[in-house]
Structures are given as C-alpha cells and as structure tokens.
Design an enzyme around this catalytic site. Structure first.
Site, PDB file in Angstrom:
ATOM      1  CE  LYS A 189      -5.005   3.143   2.167  1.00  0.00           C
ATOM      2  NZ  LYS A 189      -4.220   3.614   1.945  1.00  0.00           N
TER       3      LYS A 189
HETATM    4  N1  PY5 Z   1       1.758   1.449   0.680  1.00  0.00           N
HETATM    5  C1  PY5 Z   1       1.592   2.808   0.839  1.00  0.00           C
HETATM    6  C2  PY5 Z   1       1.959   3.555   1.898  1.00  0.00           C
HETATM    7  C3  PY5 Z   1      -0.097   2.775   0.549  1.00  0.00           C
HETATM    8  O1  PY5 Z   1      -0.309   3.677   1.069  1.00  0.00           O
HETATM    9  C4  PY5 Z   1      -0.700   2.145  -0.551  1.00  0.00           C
HETATM   10  C5  PY5 Z   1      -1.890   2.386  -1.202  1.00  0.00           C
HETATM   11  C6  PY5 Z   1      -0.108   0.889  -0.684  1.00  0.00           C
HETATM   12  C7  PY5 Z   1       1.078   0.159  -0.397  1.00  0.00           C
HETATM   13  C8  PY5 Z   1      -0.667  -0.102  -1.951  1.00  0.00           C
HETATM   14  O2  PY5 Z   1      -1.770  -0.327  -1.124  1.00  0.00           O
HETATM   15  P1  PY5 Z   1      -2.858  -0.947  -2.160  1.00  0.00           P
HETATM   16  O3  PY5 Z   1      -2.509  -2.238  -2.969  1.00  0.00           O
HETATM   17  O4  PY5 Z   1      -3.740  -2.099  -0.810  1.00  0.00           O
HETATM   18  O5  PY5 Z   1      -3.369   0.108  -2.348  1.00  0.00           O
HETATM   19  N2  PY5 Z   1      -2.271   4.404  -0.939  1.00  0.00           N
HETATM   20  C9  PY5 Z   1      -3.313   4.722  -1.063  1.00  0.00           C
HETATM   21  C10 PY5 Z   1      -3.963   4.085  -2.639  1.00  0.00           C
HETATM   22  O6  PY5 Z   1      -4.647   3.587  -3.025  1.00  0.00           O
HETATM   23  C11 PY5 Z   1      -2.966   6.197  -1.408  1.00  0.00           C
HETATM   24  C12 PY5 Z   1      -2.045   6.676  -2.415  1.00  0.00           C
HETATM   25  C13 PY5 Z   1      -2.091   7.930  -1.905  1.00  0.00           C
HETATM   26  O7  PY5 Z   1      -3.291   3.793  -3.351  1.00  0.00           O
END
Ligand code: PY5
Length: 305
Positions: A159
């Site tokens: 990430k």
């Molecule tokens: N896929 C992408 C591209 C992501 O950026 C995120 C999380 C997820 C999947 C979901 O992962 P998790 O469930 O571990 O959060 N994105 C970040 C978040 O905090 C940034 C969003 C602006 O949700």
C-alpha cells in the site's frame, strides 16, 4: 470533504501540534511516491474507543515497507502504542487513523536507501467515505477506462503512496461523470478492486471476490467480510471476475476501511437493485463487530484505554 483538524499528530516518536506537522519540500516521497501507509478506523464502543484490527494493519504497513526495502525505525508494538497515544491525546471517541512511513529528506536520486525513513500517525474524525446515503441505499459505480497498475510494474501487494495516482485517475474520471465510485479492471480485463475498496458480488447465495493476484489489495475489511461470511455459513470464493459478473450479480458491495461495507446498486448504468439480503446481513454484522456489540469478534478490537 475538508479534513477536520484535531490537536496533535504523532511524528517520529513525538506528539506535535497539528499545524506544526510539516516536512521539507525535498522529501523523497513527495517527488517519487516512495511512502507506504495504512488506513485504519477506531469506533466508539461501550468500553470507549476501540481500533479495528490495529495489529493486522500495522503488520501490513511493515509488509508494504519490506517490499520497498524501507526499514521502519520503530517496532510494530511501538506503532500500536503510538496509535493509542495519539487517539488519547486528541480525546477522540472514533476516528480515521493514517499511519505513514516515508522516505524523508537527504537524497534526491532515485536510489533511496540512504534517505531516512520518517514515520507519522495522524488521526481525525472522518464520516462515511462514500456518504451516509451510499451506506444505506447503495452507490452507483462505473468501470474506469484506467486499468489497475500491473503488479510487476508497481506491486499491488504494497500500500504505497505512489500507486494511488492510479486510483486518483479512475476516481476523477467516474465521479466527474456523475458516479460515486470507480471499479478498476486489471491489464487482463479482470476486475481488480474499487479505487479505494475491495469488491464482492453475490450470485446464487454465494460470495465471490477477486483474488489478490488480480491486483486487489489484501484488504483487512475484505478479510473480515470473508470471516463473517464463514460464520454465517455463506460460501465465499476468490475468483477472477469479468465486468459482466458484476452486471449479472444478484448483489454487489464494496469493502474498505474508509468506505466500510457499501452496497453497489448500479454498475455501468445497469441496475443491480436495492441492497440485497446477504449484503445487508454482512453490513449489519460488520457494524456490530466494529462497535463492540458482538463478543465473538472481540479479538479484533484494540481498546484505546
Ligand atoms: N483496495 C484499495 C485500492 C484500497 O485503497 C483499500 C483501502 C482497500 C482495497 C481496502 O483495504 P482495507 O479493507 O484494508 O482498508 N483504502 C484506504 C482506506 O483507508 C484509503 C481510501 C481512501 O480505506
């Protein structure tokens, strides 16, 4: 949605005032995207603020850092403690938490190994990322013309800050066209994930989600959904999905820390419909779990006090 300011930010081991949390213009990460980060949430529970799956998020931060060969100058336990410290310092009952490790000031060449690694943890109140209305009635999604970055170009297992340029392009494209969120296909044309969420579809009572090899981030909310589905005895499988698998789904939803669990009611102008029973069941359980209402999932909560 402007950032809601709070008092303090944790930077390299110290609490600094919000306005003083600054870095130099020649910070390596600012120029090349050489940072790794996490998005975490803390929720209000009957026992006070609890961070959802904090240790798992911090573990992923270290895995991301390892991919980019960034030695984080703190232990995982120290960052877990620092997260609680900064939430306490700001007296927050619930918040979004953004830990970030960056290649700092000291080297402007591309080889970053001699640059310092700086770490910060910011917290602030952040409401429903795709809106309260979206949580309740579902969002309108659109497949972006931008493809998810290929894993051998920029690893999707990490990430990293730089890879979000890809999500930004997709997000701007679809929201400016009037949709709520983008879905990205990978270079092979299979569904990867949303701009900032994982994606699930329901068909014939089973759940399907793209494997991480498709370019989907190994989401912690995704994993929570899979475990909740297991406990409900709803079959769930990782499977390559074509965009038409979303078109023809009985139900579909996004999962992510910022977005939480959000029904998709329309994709590429094709209605999927009102949030369906499996989506509702998983969404309700998710909110019960994060807010400490289900004792069976207590081990996912890290209480701040
Ligand atoms: N896929 C992408 C591209 C992501 O950026 C995120 C999380 C997820 C999947 C979901 O992962 P998790 O469930 O571990 O959060 N994105 C970040 C978040 O905090 C940034 C969003 C602006 O949700």
């Amino acid at each position: 949605m402007p950032i809601q300011e709070v008092e303090k930010i944790w930077m390299d081991g110290e609490l600094v005032d919000w306005a003083d949390a600054k870095i130099h213009l020649l910070t390596h990460s600012l120029h090349y995207g050489s940072g790794v980060f996490e998005g975490i949430r803390a929720y209000e529970t009957p026992r006070g603020a609890a961070v959802f799956r904090l240790a798992d998020h911090i573990k992923r931060l270290y895995r991301s850092a390892a991919i980019y060969r960034m030695p984080i100058p703190f232990t995982q336990e120290e960052l877990i403690e620092a997260t609680k410290v900064v939430i306490r310092a700001n007296d927050l009952k619930s918040c979004y938490i953004r830990p970030i490790a960056i290649r700092g000031y000291g080297e402007m060449g591309l080889h970053p190994l001699s640059s310092p690694v700086n770490v910060a943890i910011a917290v602030w109140p952040w409401g429903a990322y795709l809106g309260e209305e979206g949580l309740k009635n579902g969002v309108r999604a659109k497949v972006s013309s931008f493809r998810r970055n290929e894993s051998n170009s920029i690893p999707t297992a990490a990430k990293a800050t730089g890879q979000y340029l890809n999500s930004i392009l997709a997000k701007m494209e679809v929201t400016d066209a009037g949709y709520d969120e983008a879905v990205l296909l990978n270079v092979h044309g299979h569904v990867a994930d949303g701009a900032g969420e994982n994606i699930f579809v329901v068909r014939g009572g089973s759940l399907f989600t793209p494997p991480t090899s498709s370019g989907a981030l190994e989401g912690i909310t995704r994993d929570s959904v899979i475990r909740i589905a297991e406990d409900f005895e709803i079959p769930c499988r990782e499977k390559d999905l074509a965009r038409t698998d979303i078109y023809t789904a009985d139900e579909a939803f996004f999962s992510g820390t910022a977005a939480e669990v959000v029904p998709i009611r329309e994709i590429d102008d094709r209605p999927i419909g009102e949030p369906g029973p499996i989506t509702r069941r998983i969404q309700e359980k998710f909110f019960d779990v994060v807010s400490g209402k289900d004792k069976n999932y207590e081990h996912w909560l890290e209480y701040v006090d």
